[in-house]
Design a protein around this motif. Structure first.
Motif, short mmCIF file in Angstrom:
data_model
loop_
_atom_site.label_atom_id
_atom_site.label_comp_id
_atom_site.label_asym_id
_atom_site.label_seq_id
_atom_site.Cartn_x
_atom_site.Cartn_y
_atom_site.Cartn_z
N LEU A 34 0.85 -1.10 0.08
CA LEU A 34 0.04 0.22 -0.09
C LEU A 34 1.02 1.30 0.19
CD1 LEU A 34 -3.47 -0.90 2.49
CD2 LEU A 34 -3.07 -0.72 -0.51
N ALA A 35 1.98 1.45 0.62
CA ALA A 35 2.97 2.38 0.71
C ALA A 35 3.55 2.43 -0.90
CB ALA A 35 3.99 1.98 1.61
N LEU A 36 3.67 1.26 -0.95
CA LEU A 36 4.26 1.96 -2.79
C LEU A 36 3.74 2.26 -3.51
CD1 LEU A 36 6.48 -1.77 -2.74
CD2 LEU A 36 7.46 1.35 -3.17
N ARG A 37 1.84 1.89 -3.84
CA ARG A 37 1.32 1.84 -4.31
C ARG A 37 0.61 3.78 -4.59
NH1 ARG A 37 -2.46 -1.79 -6.99
NH2 ARG A 37 -3.12 0.18 -7.19
N GLY A 38 0.84 4.50 -2.65
CA GLY A 38 0.61 5.75 -2.73
C GLY A 38 -0.74 6.23 -2.78
N TRP A 40 -5.59 5.21 -3.10
CA TRP A 40 -6.73 3.90 -2.81
C TRP A 40 -5.95 2.99 -3.28
CZ3 TRP A 40 -8.64 4.70 1.81
CH2 TRP A 40 -8.84 5.68 2.07
N VAL A 41 -6.29 1.73 -2.92
CA VAL A 41 -6.45 0.51 -3.51
C VAL A 41 -8.06 -0.48 -3.70
CG1 VAL A 41 -4.87 -1.31 -4.37
CG2 VAL A 41 -3.98 0.51 -3.38
N PRO A 42 -8.56 -0.37 -4.47
CA PRO A 42 -9.53 -1.70 -3.88
C PRO A 42 -9.21 -2.85 -3.14
CG PRO A 42 -9.90 -1.10 -6.42
CD PRO A 42 -8.02 -0.65 -5.44
N ARG A 43 -10.13 -3.16 -2.55
CA ARG A 43 -10.00 -4.31 -1.63
C ARG A 43 -9.70 -5.03 -2.36
NH1 ARG A 43 -11.55 -3.89 4.46
NH2 ARG A 43 -11.88 -1.55 5.47
N ALA A 44 -10.74 -5.62 -3.33
CA ALA A 44 -10.18 -7.10 -4.10
C ALA A 44 -9.19 -7.00 -4.35
CB ALA A 44 -11.23 -6.54 -4.80
N GLU A 45 -8.70 -6.10 -5.51
CA GLU A 45 -6.94 -6.24 -4.96
C GLU A 45 -6.53 -7.10 -4.20
OE1 GLU A 45 -4.52 -3.51 -8.31
OE2 GLU A 45 -6.02 -2.84 -7.91
N VAL A 46 -6.26 -5.84 -3.19
CA VAL A 46 -5.21 -6.03 -1.77
C VAL A 46 -5.77 -7.75 -1.85
CG1 VAL A 46 -4.57 -6.06 0.01
CG2 VAL A 46 -5.18 -3.95 -1.28
N ILE A 78 -2.65 2.81 7.77
CA ILE A 78 -3.44 2.49 7.02
C ILE A 78 -4.78 2.78 7.13
CG2 ILE A 78 -4.77 0.11 6.18
CD1 ILE A 78 -1.06 0.16 5.68
N GLU A 79 -5.65 3.79 6.06
CA GLU A 79 -7.20 4.41 6.02
C GLU A 79 -7.79 3.13 5.50
OE1 GLU A 79 -6.22 8.15 4.33
OE2 GLU A 79 -5.57 8.75 6.98
N ALA A 84 -11.83 0.24 -0.10
CA ALA A 84 -10.36 0.33 -0.30
C ALA A 84 -10.02 0.80 0.77
CB ALA A 84 -10.63 1.64 -1.34
N LEU A 85 -8.20 0.75 0.30
CA LEU A 85 -7.19 0.68 1.47
C LEU A 85 -6.70 1.59 1.27
CD1 LEU A 85 -6.82 -2.93 3.07
CD2 LEU A 85 -7.80 -1.19 3.88
N ARG A 86 -5.95 2.95 1.80
CA ARG A 86 -4.01 3.03 1.88
C ARG A 86 -3.80 2.98 2.52
NH1 ARG A 86 -5.58 9.73 0.37
NH2 ARG A 86 -6.42 9.83 2.12
N CYS A 87 -2.14 4.07 2.00
CA CYS A 87 -1.62 3.99 2.95
C CYS A 87 -1.01 5.34 3.42
CB CYS A 87 0.28 3.25 2.93
SG CYS A 87 1.75 3.58 3.90
N THR A 88 -1.25 6.22 4.41
CA THR A 88 -0.44 7.40 4.34
C THR A 88 1.22 7.53 4.80
OG1 THR A 88 -1.39 7.69 6.40
CG2 THR A 88 -2.87 8.09 4.91
N ALA A 89 1.58 7.02 4.83
CA ALA A 89 2.86 7.53 5.68
C ALA A 89 4.48 7.39 4.35
CB ALA A 89 3.56 5.70 5.87
N ARG A 90 4.74 8.36 4.32
CA ARG A 90 5.78 8.55 2.80
C ARG A 90 6.92 7.46 3.43
NH1 ARG A 90 6.33 12.21 -0.31
NH2 ARG A 90 8.30 12.85 -1.09
#
Length: 131
Positions: A34-38, A40-46, A78-79, A84-90
């Motif tokens: 998720l951090a590399l994607r930067g 929102w990523v669909p939960r299905a994809e994760v 991890i939001e 969907a999910l995403r990582c907010t960390a740099r």
């Protein structure tokens, strides 16, 4: 608290100024990806990437992993949204790319300390390893 994900060397998390090496398990694979994607990523994809196989089992495993995040110090990076999910960390990769774009070559070289996610290959998951 400031959180930074390191992916260009032994995967680690810098939390409150301290570096914590992270073991290659599903929760940390989730964080790193998720951090590399930067974004929102669909939960299905994760779910499909981390738990290939039947979709219902993949979703169940994703829910378990997200529940188990409650016990780690970096869980708040991890939001979650319903779909969907995403990582907010740099990440250090983002810092590297910014240094290259700004032609700060010495800074870019200092950040390029190794391979991407060394030791995170997963022989039991072809989708992850292929990614």
């Amino acid at each position: 608290m400031s959180v930074r994900v390191e992916v260009l060397s032994t995967p680690a998390l810098v939390l409150g100024g301290r570096r914590h090496v992270l073991a290659p398990e599903r929760r940390t694979q989730l964080l790193m990806w998720l951090a590399l994607r930067g974004a929102w990523v669909p939960r299905a994809e994760v779910a499909a990437l981390l738990w290939p196989g039947p979709q219902d089992a993949a979703y169940r495993n994703l829910r378990k992993a997200l529940f188990r995040l409650q016990g780690v110090a970096w869980a708040d990076v991890i939001e979650q949204q319903p779909g969907a999910l995403r990582c907010t960390a740099r990440t250090d990769l983002q810092d590297f790319e910014q240094a290259v774009a700004e032609r700060r070559h010495a800074d870019a070289l200092a950040l390029s300390t190794g391979l991407l996610l060394p030791g995170y290959d997963d022989d039991g998951n072809d989708a992850w390893t292929a990614w």
